[in-house]
Write an enzyme that holds these catalytic residues in place. Structure first.
Site, short mmCIF file in Angstrom:
data_model
loop_
_atom_site.label_atom_id
_atom_site.label_comp_id
_atom_site.label_asym_id
_atom_site.label_seq_id
_atom_site.Cartn_x
_atom_site.Cartn_y
_atom_site.Cartn_z
N ASP A 1 -3.21 -0.55 11.22
CA ASP A 1 -3.39 0.75 10.56
C ASP A 1 -4.83 1.21 10.74
OD1 ASP A 1 -2.65 3.03 9.16
OD2 ASP A 1 -3.01 2.14 7.19
N ASN B 1 0.83 -1.20 0.00
CA ASN B 1 0.00 0.00 0.00
C ASN B 1 0.86 1.26 0.00
OD1 ASN B 1 -3.04 -0.78 0.42
ND2 ASN B 1 -1.84 -2.18 1.69
N HIS C 1 -7.00 -4.19 2.37
CA HIS C 1 -5.79 -3.46 1.94
C HIS C 1 -4.87 -4.36 1.12
CE1 HIS C 1 -7.05 -0.45 4.89
NE2 HIS C 1 -6.13 0.36 4.39
#
Length: 370
Positions: A264, A209, A241
């Site tokens: 995250d 990412n 993700h």
């Protein structure tokens, strides 16, 4: 205190036995009839932007303490408040709030909260081509901006792009100050990423990412992260993700000892809210994650235990290997050597899971949470 069950060892193996502990683990004994619950080290999350309606960027020391209590009840026993790209003055305030929360926690012996391990600064020294959900306030890692970052007393981990002018010197200076440098939000080539590792970087932030894409003729930073290296990639294991097939690829490339799980997560996690401001943009929960209006991913809404379940149930790693990636490896990369593993002398930060991976109990410093 004693716990009996299936113990996750630091090498990823699972053994049937008994853990004896006070505030630290005092004995590990084989017990044939120990029961079927899993005993894992408490999770260590190196990237938490917020949760339960609390945004690290706007949180007071008391709010960070409240967030620590929420995280503990999810099985996370240590974490790093993560600041994102913002004006330096704003980041300095986050550092001070984090430092105050850390100091206050050391005076509080109630042991009902996840330990704050310092601030993870994700930016502002990132690529303008790989901002992700960050605002366009990125800077080069030099001059006054770098000096002010170096002076932040809560700073323990920083994400930066190694291809930026001055970045390699900044990595050396940060490393000399005992700050762990992680490569991320980067458009680095393979050579630029490897130069960052050679300069002292020891981690990669949310693999795949906000990175230059992997290409067979231009392998880039992802190839550096997947190759054997002194730097260990962190990965968001929410299945959104990173596709489960790519989670499997990363695990196959780096193995149990070469991968870190992070959430995250953002303030929307653990709430019934539908939207929140992330950086300077509105984020909403859509398709299993927080997203900006244009669909850009803005963080996850999972707990560390959710990520472990996905690795076990979807990626098909063992629960012992998942525990290493969620606790042992993150503790090791930041030098928190008394955490993240079940061994004699380690802190008694432990979680008890059913065979269905449901959380049954959390112990922090040997004390069971209510």
């Amino acid at each position: 205190m004693k716990l009996s069950g299936l113990i996750a060892k630091p090498d990823g193996s699972i053994v049937r036995g008994q853990v004896s502990f006070a505030d630290r683990i005092t004995a590990l004994d084989a017990v044939n009839d120990a029961g079927d619950d899993y005993i894992l080290p408490g999770f260590v999350d190196l990237q938490v932007n917020g949760s339960h309606g609390i945004d690290v960027m706007n949180a007071s020391a008391d709010a960070l303490a409240a967030l620590s209590r929420h995280l503990a009840r999810e099985g996370t026993t240590a974490w790093m408040p993560t600041a994102v790209t913002a004006p330096i003055e704003k980041i300095e305030k986050v550092s001070e709030s984090t430092a105050t929360a850390f100091e206050n926690s050391n005076r509080d012996d109630s042991a009902d909260f996840a330990a704050i391990l310092g601030m993870h600064l994700e930016g502002p020294f990132i690529s303008p081509l790989r901002l992700g959900a960050h605002p366009p306030l990125n800077l080069e890692p030099s001059g006054d901006a770098l000096e002010r970052v170096l002076a932040m007393r809560a700073l323990r981990l920083i994400t930066l792009a190694p291809e930026l002018p001055g970045a390699l010197d900044a990595i050396r200076r940060l490393t000399a100050r005992d700050v762990v440098v992680s490569i991320g939000h980067t458009n680095a080539t393979l050579d630029e990423a490897n130069a960052g590792v050679d300069a002292g970087a020891r981690m990669f932030t949310h693999l795949f990412n906000a990175m230059r894409p992997l290409n067979h003729r231009d392998p880039g930073v992802i190839a550096a992260a997947l190759a054997p290296s002194r730097a260990i990639p962190a990965i968001i294991s929410d299945g959104v993700h990173v596709h489960p097939a790519m989670l499997r690829l990363a695990f196959g490339a780096r193995g149990r000892d070469g991968l870190i799980l992070v959430t995250d997560k953002v303030a929307l996690a653990g709430t019934s809210s539908s939207e929140k401001i992330v950086g300077r943009a509105r984020a909403t929960i859509r398709d299993g994650a927080a997203r900006l209006d244009d669909g850009t991913l803005a963080g996850s809404i999972i707990s560390m235990l959710d990520g472990v379940r996905i690795m076990v149930e979807t990626v098909h790693v063992s629960i012992g290997d998942a525990a290493v990636m969620a606790a042992t490896n993150p503790a090791r990369v930041i030098g928190a050597n008394d955490r993240g593993s079940i061994r004699i002398g380690a802190r008694a930060d432990l979680i008890l899971l059913s065979r269905a991976l449901q959380l049954k109990s959390v112990f922090i410093g040997g004390r069971e949470l209510n």
